[in-house]
Design an enzyme around this catalytic site. Structure first.
Site, PDB file in Angstrom:
ATOM      1  N   LEU A 187       0.856  -1.193   0.000  1.00  0.00           N
ATOM      2  CA  LEU A 187       0.000   0.000   0.000  1.00  0.00           C
ATOM      3  C   LEU A 187       0.891   1.242   0.000  1.00  0.00           C
ATOM      4  CD1 LEU A 187      -2.727  -1.048   2.596  1.00  0.00           C
ATOM      5  CD2 LEU A 187      -2.502  -1.643   0.169  1.00  0.00           C
TER       6      LEU A 187
ATOM      7  N   ARG B  28       1.537  13.331   8.063  1.00  0.00           N
ATOM      8  CA  ARG B  28       2.395  13.687   9.195  1.00  0.00           C
ATOM      9  C   ARG B  28       3.852  13.951   8.798  1.00  0.00           C
ATOM     10  NH1 ARG B  28       0.336   8.611  12.505  1.00  0.00           N
ATOM     11  NH2 ARG B  28      -0.318   8.092  10.403  1.00  0.00           N
TER      12      ARG B  28
ATOM     13  N   ASP C  88       5.192   1.823   4.510  1.00  0.00           N
ATOM     14  CA  ASP C  88       5.991   2.713   5.357  1.00  0.00           C
ATOM     15  C   ASP C  88       6.721   1.995   6.472  1.00  0.00           C
ATOM     16  OD1 ASP C  88       3.754   2.105   6.802  1.00  0.00           O
ATOM     17  OD2 ASP C  88       3.090   4.165   7.111  1.00  0.00           O
TER      18      ASP C  88
ATOM     19  N   ARG D  18      34.367  16.574 -11.156  1.00  0.00           N
ATOM     20  CA  ARG D  18      32.993  16.746 -11.642  1.00  0.00           C
ATOM     21  C   ARG D  18      32.664  15.717 -12.721  1.00  0.00           C
ATOM     22  NH1 ARG D  18      32.978  22.749 -13.212  1.00  0.00           N
ATOM     23  NH2 ARG D  18      30.989  22.109 -14.138  1.00  0.00           N
TER      24      ARG D  18
ATOM     25  N   LYS E 226      36.785  18.663 -14.745  1.00  0.00           N
ATOM     26  CA  LYS E 226      35.452  18.392 -15.300  1.00  0.00           C
ATOM     27  C   LYS E 226      35.557  17.848 -16.709  1.00  0.00           C
ATOM     28  CE  LYS E 226      33.090  20.748 -17.980  1.00  0.00           C
ATOM     29  NZ  LYS E 226      32.472  21.788 -18.793  1.00  0.00           N
TER      30      LYS E 226
ATOM     31  N   ALA F 103      51.504  24.087 -11.133  1.00  0.00           N
ATOM     32  CA  ALA F 103      50.532  24.672 -10.218  1.00  0.00           C
ATOM     33  C   ALA F 103      49.808  25.823 -10.900  1.00  0.00           C
ATOM     34  CB  ALA F 103      51.240  25.168  -8.963  1.00  0.00           C
TER      35      ALA F 103
END
Ligand code: UD1
Ligand code: CA
Length: 503
Positions: free
Chosen positions: A49, A56, A144, A371, A389, A418
């Protein structure tokens, strides 16, 4: 990579955590299986269900969609049902039906409850789908109770069958029964009274209904039509069928053995409590499989994550989504990896990964941000304060300090000084940077994409590169111009001057 899986949301999942070995053998199988082995057990149909709103929770999201350790609540319930091999596994959806459908595994068949008229109505809707099925057990499970185990469900069905009764309901004695239906059992009749409909005396009862039931299909079909909505919520209560069935063919209770499973979720604090239990179960499962977790208290591993043996997880680490960690890795302290793959022997320290891949023996961090689309080759390094990325960093190449590298392809054994930065975005479009094998960039090199740095090329400190640099050349300045052959390198494209690339 010998990894083990704890739970994969919505797929071919098994919840390993709390089960002692051999549990699933004790679970009755569906009729198909048992008959093929000569048995005669009637079939089991399962109904979850999951149509309610979950008032709540005070949420815009349906309750069963709230996640615990990265997996929606309803999926745990479904995973616990799968080992029972039910003939059909129905999920009643309603509130935010489409979203709920979207998180369910393939095995789940959804049934739409148009209006949320109560748990009794939800079962009625499911029974319509099972029309024509006359015999068998209907196992009804509230969506639940994410900690319910397959063992408990199996035992409930078995107990129901061996007792030869019309209905069996799972109950427990709780210290704090608040919010739950109280159970009154009397000579083959079980009556459940909801808290809001209970008398003061009934409220003092600590035996509660956990929202899991085994019904004889014929009995529930007959009884469900007799339920009315004469109660505090003007809803059709599923619990009312117990009394009806009890009077005709006996209804009994079955007591939950492990009270941990009684942690149902109705509000956010119960959600946190249940999640904490699951989190510990997941950690324990990994530890049992040979993963060292230095500080379980501060380690968060989602249910879908895989980890190889002899990997050490250091404090403050979050491993989420489809993250997979190989063997012999050191992850953390304070690693936060989402949908990230880390191969054997790699290290990730104080860093964030999002949809990245870290090759065998590679090192990341401290303080790196990988990333989506970042792929580090074997033994590559992305060090302190670097963001990478959509970039491939080849075998043994290093991006050790203070760099941003986006939309780039870095060959093998290259070394970025660097502060080397790819200027990959011109405000409208993204452009690619290609850096060849064994190339070397000086500190504070700016690479204005699209641009290609040839194999073995060498850039002086502070170069601003807006034109391709041929292999093996030394370039300096702003914009960088070629002045001579790279230091120690002949003007030879194929040469890979590995020795001089560290720095
Ligand atoms: C229900 C039981 C209560 C029990 C408790 C255990 C009833 C009347 N009461 O109360 O005795 O102690 O569960 O958790 O059943 N749902 C639908 N359609 C609906 C209403 C609910 O699918 O129309 C689903 C919800 O999504 C949820 C489950 O049924 O997963 C239980 O609903 P909920 O409203 O939480 O029931 P409780 O009031 O907690
Ligand atoms: Ca409930």
């Amino acid at each position: 990579m010998a990894r083990h899986r704890v739970l994969v949301p919505g797929s071919q999942v098994r919840i390993l955590p709390p089960q002692p070995a051999g549990v699933s053998e004790a679970i009755p199988r569906s009729s198909k299986e048992s008959m093929s082995q000569g048995g005669t057990l009637p079939q089991t149909f399962a109904v979850v269900l999951a149509a309610g709103k979950g008032t709540r929770m005070k949420s815009n999201r349906a309750k069963v969609l709230h996640t615990l350790c990265g997996v929606p609540m309803v999926n745990y319930v479904i995973e616990a049902l799968k080992p029972l091999a039910p003939e059909r596994l129905l999920v009643v959806v309603g509130h935010q039906a489409d979203v709920v459908r979207g998180v369910l595994p393939e095995e789940a068949e959804t049934v739409l409850q148009r209006e949320q008229l109560g748990t009794g109505d939800a079962v009625r809707v499911a029974l319509e789908v099972l029309e024509g099925e006359e015999e068998g057990v209907l196992l009804v499970v509230n969506g639940d109770g994410p900690l319910i185990s397959d063992r408990t469900l199996g035992e409930l069905v078995e107990r129901h069958r061996s007792a030869g009764v019309g209905a069996t309901v799972l109950v427990a004695e709780l210290k704090d029964p608040r919010g739950l239906g109280r159970v009154v059992e009397d000579a083959g009749v079980v009556r459940i009274v909801e808290e809001r409909d209970a008398t003061e005396e009934e409220r003092a009862i600590v035996l509660v209904n956990l929202g899991l039931y085994a019904f004889e299909l014929s009995e529930i079909r007959d009884a469900i039509g007799k339920v009315d909505s004469d109660n505090g919520q003007a809803e059709l209560y599923l619990t009312d069928v117990l009394e009806i069935i009890g009077r005709r063919s006996r209804a009994v209770t079955y007591r939950l053995k492990d009270l941990e499973e009684a942690n149902l979720v109705n509000d956010r604090s119960q959600l946190a409590r249940a999640e904490e239990i699951l989190r510990r179960r997941i950690l324990d499962a990994h530890m049992r499989e040979g993963v060292t977790v230095r500080d379980p208290v501060s380690t968060h591993i989602e249910a879908s994550v895989e980890i190889g043996r002899d990997t050490v997880i250091l404090p403050g680490t979050f491993l989420r989504g489809t993250t997979k960690i190989g063997s012999d890795c050191v992850i953390g302290p304070s690693a936060d990896l989402l949908d990230t793959v880390v191969c054997d022997g790699a290290r990730v320290e104080h860093s964030v990964g999002r949809g990245a891949e870290v090759g065998e023996g590679a090192t990341v961090g401290p303080y790196a941000f990988l990333r989506p689309g970042t792929v580090l080759g074997p033994d590559a390094k992305v060090g302190a304060y670097c963001e990478v990325k959509n970039t491939r960093v080849g075998r043994g190449s290093k991006v050790p300090h203070l760099s941003y590298v986006g939309d780039a392809e870095i060959g093998e054994d290259a070394n970025l000084g660097a502060g080397t930065i790819t200027a990959n975005y011109d405000g409208v479009n993204k452009h690619r940077t290609t850096i060849g094998d064994g190339a070397f960039t000086g500190v504070n090199t700016n690479l204005i994409a699209p641009v290609t740095i040839g194999n073995g090329a060498y850039l002086g400190a502070g170069s601003v590169v807006n034109k391709d640099i041929p292999p093996g050349k030394l370039a300096v300045g702003m914009p960088a111009r070629v002045i001579r052959d790279a230091p120690g390198r002949a003007n030879d494209e194929d040469r890979r001057p590995r020795d001089e690339t560290e720095g």
